[in-house]
Design a protein around this motif. Structure first.
Motif, short mmCIF file in Angstrom:
data_model
loop_
_atom_site.label_atom_id
_atom_site.label_comp_id
_atom_site.label_asym_id
_atom_site.label_seq_id
_atom_site.Cartn_x
_atom_site.Cartn_y
_atom_site.Cartn_z
N SER A 1 19.82 -38.67 -2.44
CA SER A 1 19.14 -38.42 -1.16
C SER A 1 20.01 -39.01 -0.06
O SER A 1 20.74 -39.98 -0.27
N TYR A 2 19.94 -38.39 1.11
CA TYR A 2 20.76 -38.87 2.21
C TYR A 2 20.02 -38.74 3.53
O TYR A 2 19.12 -37.93 3.68
N ASP A 3 20.43 -39.57 4.46
CA ASP A 3 19.93 -39.55 5.82
C ASP A 3 21.15 -39.75 6.70
O ASP A 3 21.75 -40.82 6.70
N VAL A 4 21.52 -38.71 7.43
CA VAL A 4 22.73 -38.74 8.25
C VAL A 4 22.32 -38.68 9.71
O VAL A 4 21.54 -37.82 10.10
N ASN A 5 22.87 -39.58 10.50
CA ASN A 5 22.60 -39.60 11.94
C ASN A 5 23.30 -38.40 12.58
O ASN A 5 24.52 -38.28 12.54
N THR A 6 22.52 -37.52 13.19
CA THR A 6 23.06 -36.28 13.77
C THR A 6 22.98 -36.27 15.30
O THR A 6 22.89 -35.20 15.91
N ALA B 1 30.00 -35.37 15.46
CA ALA B 1 30.58 -35.94 14.24
C ALA B 1 29.50 -36.13 13.18
O ALA B 1 29.74 -35.88 11.99
N GLY B 2 28.31 -36.54 13.58
CA GLY B 2 27.21 -36.70 12.64
C GLY B 2 26.76 -35.37 12.05
O GLY B 2 26.48 -35.28 10.85
N ARG B 3 26.70 -34.35 12.87
CA ARG B 3 26.32 -33.03 12.36
C ARG B 3 27.36 -32.50 11.38
O ARG B 3 27.03 -31.88 10.39
N MET C 1 30.57 -40.33 4.46
CA MET C 1 29.53 -40.97 5.24
C MET C 1 30.08 -42.02 6.20
O MET C 1 31.19 -42.52 6.02
N ASP C 2 29.29 -42.35 7.21
CA ASP C 2 29.58 -43.46 8.11
C ASP C 2 28.58 -44.55 7.76
O ASP C 2 27.39 -44.43 8.07
#
Length: 96
Positions: free
Chosen positions: A6-11, A15-17, A59-60
């Motif tokens: 599972s992941y949660d990426v800041n968009t 760059a996040g998108r 990832m960041d």
């Protein structure tokens, strides 16, 4: 072994998108999407190490979150599905 990712990426920025698309593409190339940001991946140990390394490289760590659930080879008794989306068998035949 079955791995749930599972992941949660800041968009909030471009760059996040881009990271979100790349992480989703990596996961979909190794497994099956079961929720919007959740994948089930049936991999062996060497594949798992490559996948994990590729995901952590994308990832960041200051902005994003990845979670890995190692369900192992005896995963069948650990997974239960309820609801409208059809369940699938990752070890079953693929029909194209």
């Amino acid at each position: 072994m079955l791995v749930l990712i599972s992941y949660d990426v800041n968009t909030e920025d471009a760059a996040g998108r881009r990271r979100l698309r790349r992480i989703a593409r990596l996961c979909s190339s190794w497994g099956q999407r079961v929720q919007f940001s959740v994948f089930e991946c049936l991999v062996d140990n060497a594949q798992w190490l490559r996948l994990r390394a590729a995901l952590t490289a994308e990832m960041d760590p200051e902005k994003d979150s990845l979670r890995f659930y190692l369900l192992g080879n005896k995963w069948r008794g650990k997974v239960e599905h309820l609801g409208c989306k059809a369940a699938y068998d990752p070890e079953g035949p693929l029909i194209f």
